[in-house]
Scaffold this active site. Structure first.
Site, PDB file in Angstrom:
ATOM      1  N   ARG A 202      56.160  50.013  63.352  1.00  0.00           N
ATOM      2  CA  ARG A 202      57.518  50.116  62.827  1.00  0.00           C
ATOM      3  C   ARG A 202      57.871  48.726  62.319  1.00  0.00           C
ATOM      4  O   ARG A 202      57.618  47.729  62.969  1.00  0.00           O
ATOM      5  CB  ARG A 202      58.493  50.538  63.918  1.00  0.00           C
ATOM      6  CG  ARG A 202      58.156  51.911  64.490  1.00  0.00           C
ATOM      7  CD  ARG A 202      59.424  52.654  64.872  1.00  0.00           C
ATOM      8  NE  ARG A 202      59.131  53.928  65.483  1.00  0.00           N
ATOM      9  CZ  ARG A 202      58.969  55.057  64.810  1.00  0.00           C
ATOM     10  NH1 ARG A 202      59.052  55.059  63.513  1.00  0.00           N
ATOM     11  NH2 ARG A 202      58.715  56.186  65.430  1.00  0.00           N
ATOM     12  N   CYS A 203      58.459  48.652  61.144  1.00  0.00           N
ATOM     13  CA  CYS A 203      58.714  47.350  60.525  1.00  0.00           C
ATOM     14  C   CYS A 203      60.181  47.224  60.163  1.00  0.00           C
ATOM     15  O   CYS A 203      60.630  47.766  59.145  1.00  0.00           O
ATOM     16  CB  CYS A 203      57.833  47.175  59.292  1.00  0.00           C
ATOM     17  SG  CYS A 203      58.027  45.572  58.510  1.00  0.00           S
TER      18      CYS A 203
ATOM     19  N   SER B  70      58.559  56.289  56.786  1.00  0.00           N
ATOM     20  CA  SER B  70      57.578  55.698  55.872  1.00  0.00           C
ATOM     21  C   SER B  70      57.780  56.192  54.443  1.00  0.00           C
ATOM     22  O   SER B  70      57.736  55.407  53.482  1.00  0.00           O
ATOM     23  CB  SER B  70      56.154  56.036  56.317  1.00  0.00           C
ATOM     24  OG  SER B  70      55.892  55.505  57.581  1.00  0.00           O
TER      25      SER B  70
ATOM     26  N   ILE C 188      52.140  63.937  63.763  1.00  0.00           N
ATOM     27  CA  ILE C 188      51.607  64.994  64.615  1.00  0.00           C
ATOM     28  C   ILE C 188      52.611  66.124  64.805  1.00  0.00           C
ATOM     29  O   ILE C 188      52.256  67.182  65.297  1.00  0.00           O
ATOM     30  CB  ILE C 188      51.167  64.455  65.997  1.00  0.00           C
ATOM     31  CG1 ILE C 188      52.353  63.916  66.786  1.00  0.00           C
ATOM     32  CG2 ILE C 188      50.084  63.417  65.844  1.00  0.00           C
ATOM     33  CD1 ILE C 188      52.059  63.640  68.233  1.00  0.00           C
ATOM     34  N   ASP C 189      53.860  65.911  64.399  1.00  0.00           N
ATOM     35  CA  ASP C 189      54.910  66.897  64.660  1.00  0.00           C
ATOM     36  C   ASP C 189      54.775  68.179  63.849  1.00  0.00           C
ATOM     37  O   ASP C 189      55.266  69.219  64.253  1.00  0.00           O
ATOM     38  CB  ASP C 189      56.286  66.290  64.406  1.00  0.00           C
ATOM     39  CG  ASP C 189      56.616  65.180  65.386  1.00  0.00           C
ATOM     40  OD1 ASP C 189      56.062  65.201  66.504  1.00  0.00           O
ATOM     41  OD2 ASP C 189      57.414  64.299  65.042  1.00  0.00           O
TER      42      ASP C 189
ATOM     43  N   MET D 287      53.297  65.139  73.174  1.00  0.00           N
ATOM     44  CA  MET D 287      54.161  64.439  72.228  1.00  0.00           C
ATOM     45  C   MET D 287      54.828  65.443  71.297  1.00  0.00           C
ATOM     46  O   MET D 287      54.445  66.589  71.220  1.00  0.00           O
ATOM     47  CB  MET D 287      53.337  63.424  71.441  1.00  0.00           C
ATOM     48  CG  MET D 287      52.857  62.258  72.287  1.00  0.00           C
ATOM     49  SD  MET D 287      51.890  61.075  71.349  1.00  0.00           S
ATOM     50  CE  MET D 287      53.157  60.344  70.332  1.00  0.00           C
TER      51      MET D 287
END
Length: 197
Positions: free
Chosen positions: A36-37, A69, A113-114, A156
């Site tokens: 994360r940026c 993103s 992955i969601d 997750m």
């Protein structure tokens, strides 16, 4: 390291070759890193990223990620011309370099992955995450049976219950919690009754 690598530059930007990607197909996760940026969410960070791309004459980006993103990629694309103008004005690049890098082409791939993005049957990462979950379930099932125990497995998915739902169906889970369908009052008694059966 995603946008973090673009902003920081240096050794984060390097040319890949066949050796860079050989023998990685069986690996889970991402070999190119992910981060994360916070800096990229601000124009100053995107300006540094633009400078690093221009320095390497990179005008094509393939962005693999989720909502953050891909939203960041769209903002970066829309600001590109203005970022180059600012770099020229500040004397960081010449007008000729700006002309040579005037166009930024971006391809966005949904990597999450969601599996909760419209327009794709299965997002990048979903299948390998599901396989990992099933490997774990297969490994603990025999232990649960031999010890006559109940196991609770958390997967997750944050706000998306796709992995929980599909792995629950595939493994024959007795009880399942997913965020899209919160449990009703009294669920504890119903669950205990089910497990008792």
């Amino acid at each position: 390291q995603g946008y973090e690598g673009l902003v920081e530059g240096g050794d984060n930007i390097k040319q890949a070759n066949w050796l860079s990607v050989s023998n990685i197909i069986q690996l889970g996760g991402t070999v190119i890193g992910s981060a994360r940026c916070k800096a990229f969410t601000m124009r100053a960070g995107r300006l540094r990223a633009a400078r690093n791309l221009v320095e390497h004459a990179i005008t094509n980006l393939c962005v693999i990620g989720g909502d953050g993103s891909l939203t960041g990629a769209d903002i970066f694309r829309s600001e590109w011309a203005g970022l180059l103008e600012e770099l020229v004005r500040d004397g960081q690049i010449s007008e000729e370099v700006a002309r040579q890098n005037c166009r930024l082409n971006i391809v966005g791939l949904v990597g999450s992955i969601d599996n909760d993005f419209c327009g794709t049957d299965m997002t990048i990462g979903t299948d390998s995450a599901l396989h990992r979950i099933m490997e774990v379930i297969d490994a603990i099932t025999t232990t649960a049976q031999s010890h006559q125990r109940t196991f609770v497995l958390e997967v997750m998915g944050r706000h998306c219950g796709y992995l929980a739902l599909v792995s629950g169906l595939a493994s024959g889970a007795d009880w399942l919690f997913i965020p899209e369908s919160p449990p009703e009052d009294g669920w504890e008694d119903l669950m205990c009754e089910r497990l008792g059966e």
